[in-house]
Each structure stands twice: as C-alpha cells, then as structure tokens.
Design a protein around this motif. Structure first.
Motif, PDB file in Angstrom:
ATOM      1  N   ALA A   1      23.946  36.396  38.128  1.00 45.33           N
ATOM      2  CA  ALA A   1      24.485  36.465  39.746  1.00 45.33           C
ATOM      3  C   ALA A   1      25.852  35.900  39.799  1.00 45.33           C
ATOM      4  CB  ALA A   1      23.733  35.578  40.577  1.00 45.33           C
ATOM      5  N   ALA A   2      26.307  34.775  39.157  1.00 49.00           N
ATOM      6  CA  ALA A   2      27.659  34.351  38.897  1.00 49.00           C
ATOM      7  C   ALA A   2      28.715  34.963  38.424  1.00 49.00           C
ATOM      8  CB  ALA A   2      27.759  33.022  38.155  1.00 49.00           C
TER       9      ALA A   2
ATOM     10  N   GLN B   1      44.514  33.380  44.358  1.00 50.61           N
ATOM     11  CA  GLN B   1      45.619  32.623  44.087  1.00 50.61           C
ATOM     12  C   GLN B   1      46.620  33.454  43.342  1.00 50.61           C
ATOM     13  OE1 GLN B   1      42.400  31.745  43.089  1.00 50.61           O
ATOM     14  NE2 GLN B   1      42.180  30.052  44.990  1.00 50.61           N
ATOM     15  N   LEU B   2      46.307  34.779  43.204  1.00 47.75           N
ATOM     16  CA  LEU B   2      47.245  35.780  42.346  1.00 47.75           C
ATOM     17  C   LEU B   2      46.995  35.322  40.863  1.00 47.75           C
ATOM     18  CD1 LEU B   2      49.912  36.679  44.973  1.00 47.75           C
ATOM     19  CD2 LEU B   2      47.771  37.700  44.793  1.00 47.75           C
ATOM     20  N   ASP B   3      46.190  35.022  40.470  1.00 48.99           N
ATOM     21  CA  ASP B   3      45.914  34.684  38.887  1.00 48.99           C
ATOM     22  C   ASP B   3      45.450  35.970  38.605  1.00 48.99           C
ATOM     23  OD1 ASP B   3      47.050  32.124  38.762  1.00 48.99           O
ATOM     24  OD2 ASP B   3      45.420  31.219  39.087  1.00 48.99           O
ATOM     25  N   VAL B   4      45.917  36.558  37.193  1.00 47.90           N
ATOM     26  CA  VAL B   4      45.320  37.816  37.040  1.00 47.90           C
ATOM     27  C   VAL B   4      44.780  37.756  35.523  1.00 47.90           C
ATOM     28  CG1 VAL B   4      46.258  40.100  36.063  1.00 47.90           C
ATOM     29  CG2 VAL B   4      47.217  38.961  38.232  1.00 47.90           C
TER      30      VAL B   4
ATOM     31  N   VAL C   1      43.063  46.008  37.785  1.00 49.08           N
ATOM     32  CA  VAL C   1      43.890  44.594  37.754  1.00 49.08           C
ATOM     33  C   VAL C   1      42.668  43.593  38.439  1.00 49.08           C
ATOM     34  CG1 VAL C   1      45.734  43.082  38.614  1.00 49.08           C
ATOM     35  CG2 VAL C   1      45.987  45.618  37.729  1.00 49.08           C
ATOM     36  N   ILE C   2      42.299  42.771  37.608  1.00 52.55           N
ATOM     37  CA  ILE C   2      41.260  41.738  37.908  1.00 52.55           C
ATOM     38  C   ILE C   2      42.070  40.639  38.436  1.00 52.55           C
ATOM     39  CG2 ILE C   2      39.280  40.368  37.587  1.00 52.55           C
ATOM     40  CD1 ILE C   2      38.575  42.471  35.668  1.00 52.55           C
ATOM     41  N   TYR C   3      41.993  39.966  39.896  1.00 47.73           N
ATOM     42  CA  TYR C   3      42.627  38.999  40.359  1.00 47.73           C
ATOM     43  C   TYR C   3      42.052  37.957  41.159  1.00 47.73           C
ATOM     44  CZ  TYR C   3      43.058  41.453  44.397  1.00 47.73           C
ATOM     45  OH  TYR C   3      42.794  42.198  45.448  1.00 47.73           O
ATOM     46  N   THR C   4      42.724  36.621  41.223  1.00 45.18           N
ATOM     47  CA  THR C   4      41.932  35.799  42.169  1.00 45.18           C
ATOM     48  C   THR C   4      42.941  35.682  43.582  1.00 45.18           C
ATOM     49  OG1 THR C   4      43.211  33.951  41.367  1.00 45.18           O
ATOM     50  CG2 THR C   4      41.103  34.336  40.482  1.00 45.18           C
TER      51      THR C   4
ATOM     52  N   LEU D   1      40.524  44.255  41.537  1.00 45.37           N
ATOM     53  CA  LEU D   1      39.267  43.580  41.906  1.00 45.37           C
ATOM     54  C   LEU D   1      39.548  42.247  41.978  1.00 45.37           C
ATOM     55  CD1 LEU D   1      36.275  43.727  42.031  1.00 45.37           C
ATOM     56  CD2 LEU D   1      36.453  43.299  39.286  1.00 45.37           C
ATOM     57  N   LEU D   2      39.171  41.800  43.217  1.00 48.85           N
ATOM     58  CA  LEU D   2      39.440  40.493  43.610  1.00 48.85           C
ATOM     59  C   LEU D   2      37.998  39.900  43.171  1.00 48.85           C
ATOM     60  CD1 LEU D   2      40.522  37.952  45.347  1.00 48.85           C
ATOM     61  CD2 LEU D   2      39.139  39.165  47.203  1.00 48.85           C
ATOM     62  N   VAL D   3      38.291  38.840  42.352  1.00 52.72           N
ATOM     63  CA  VAL D   3      36.970  37.839  42.064  1.00 52.72           C
ATOM     64  C   VAL D   3      37.329  36.434  42.237  1.00 52.72           C
ATOM     65  CG1 VAL D   3      36.713  39.380  40.092  1.00 52.72           C
ATOM     66  CG2 VAL D   3      38.169  37.516  39.565  1.00 52.72           C
ATOM     67  N   PRO D   4      36.349  35.495  42.473  1.00 45.93           N
ATOM     68  CA  PRO D   4      36.500  34.276  42.740  1.00 45.93           C
ATOM     69  C   PRO D   4      36.885  33.330  41.448  1.00 45.93           C
ATOM     70  CG  PRO D   4      34.052  34.688  42.350  1.00 45.93           C
ATOM     71  CD  PRO D   4      34.802  36.112  42.467  1.00 45.93           C
ATOM     72  N   HIS D   5      37.687  32.464  41.924  1.00 42.44           N
ATOM     73  CA  HIS D   5      38.308  31.776  40.870  1.00 42.44           C
ATOM     74  C   HIS D   5      37.098  30.762  39.838  1.00 42.44           C
ATOM     75  CE1 HIS D   5      41.091  28.799  38.913  1.00 42.44           C
ATOM     76  NE2 HIS D   5      40.255  27.741  38.942  1.00 42.44           N
ATOM     77  N   GLY D   6      37.400  31.023  38.689  1.00 39.18           N
ATOM     78  CA  GLY D   6      36.406  30.350  37.868  1.00 39.18           C
ATOM     79  C   GLY D   6      35.185  31.311  37.297  1.00 39.18           C
TER      80      GLY D   6
END
Length: 170
Positions: free
Chosen positions: A74-75, A19-22, A14-17, A116-121
């Motif tokens: 890297a982004a 803000q809990l956007d998935v 589960v990849i999420y931000t 997996l926590l990822v940055p927004h965008g």
C-alpha cells in the motif's frame, strides 16, 4: 524463443513529487544512461494510460491504482488521478543500438508523455533486468542527467503541467 517486435508507440512517464524532485533510473544495458520510466505498448489496442501504469509498476514497483489496500504494498500505491496525460507526443529516430527490437524498416517511435505525482519518500523497487540504480533530483538537475533529449525537455516542462495536476488542497 523469438520475441515479437516492439510496437513503435511508447510512453514516457515523468515521476515527480510536490517539491518538483524527479525520479531517474539508470539503464542496465547502458551505464550512465539516466531516464524517466519509458515503455512500449504491449498490444496495438492497449490504452496509453494502461501502458503508463504498467510500465511504472514494472520498472519502479509503484502501483497506480484506486484499489484500497492495507497490504505491505500500500505504501507503493498512488491514485489513478495522479497520472496525467500531458497531451504531448514526440516522434523521434530510434537509436540504432535498439532498432533490432522493432520490425525491419521501423526507424521512428511516437512517445506520449505522462506525469505522475507521488508522495515524497515513496518506496522504489527497480526491475533488476532493466535498471541498476535510481535517484531523486530537482527537476532541472534531472533534465541535465537524461541521455534522451525528449526526456530532458519533458522534465523541463514539468512546472507548466503540474498546475493541471490533481487537487493538492487537502
């Protein structure tokens, strides 16, 4: 060329931000089938965390790595401590349409859930042979879009697992 049979042990990531956007991705072989990243172990001794990192990279272009880089990719990189094993496993009946990928008589799969926590965008680059589109949705809406009940349930459990996530006080 004959492909080896799939190992009936897989990961669901589960990849999420924050803000809990998935992130959901749509399968190429089944239009309208939205899911999180999933994939089977390549070898019996492949560690589950490695399976999760590999599948995330293959399916989304997001690299889970602690290597320091100033390259254009890297982004797309997130630190390894952002990938968490939720210590949750689901055993389910493999859909008949996909059983041909497994050895004769194999009908059940054990799926291990990761977050997996990822940055927004964060940039997402899909594997065109596997997925056609992606979307970011608030976690409850994402759960409603999933074709897989175990995937939907994992997404709905996201709020209880983020408290165990990487330190975000920086």
């Amino acid at each position: 060329m004959n492909r080896p049979f799939k190992i009936p042990e897989s990961v669901l990531v589960v990849i999420y931000t924050e803000q809990l956007d998935v992130l959901l991705i749509e399968r190429t072989d089944k239009a309208g089938y939205w899911q999180s990243v999933t994939g089977s172990k390549d070898t019996l001794d492949e560690p589950l965390a490695e399976t999760a990192r590999r599948e995330v990279g293959e399916e989304t272009g997001i690299l889970v790595s602690d290597e320091i880089s100033v390259s254009p990719t890297a982004a797309n990189r997130v630190p390894c401590d952002h990938l968490l094993d939720w210590q949750l496993s689901n055993v389910y009946e493999i859909y008949p349409v996909w059983r041909h990928r497994y050895a004769p008589g194999v009908t059940r799969n054990t799926e291990h859930v990761f977050g997996l926590l990822v940055p927004h965008g964060i940039p997402v680059t899909l594997a065109p042979r596997e997925h056609t589109r992606y979307q970011w949705l608030p976690y409850r809406e994402a759960a409603d879009q999933c074709f897989s009940p175990s995937n939907a349930e994992a997404i709905l459990q996201l709020p209880q697992y983020i408290s165990a996530g990487p330190d975000r006080s920086q």
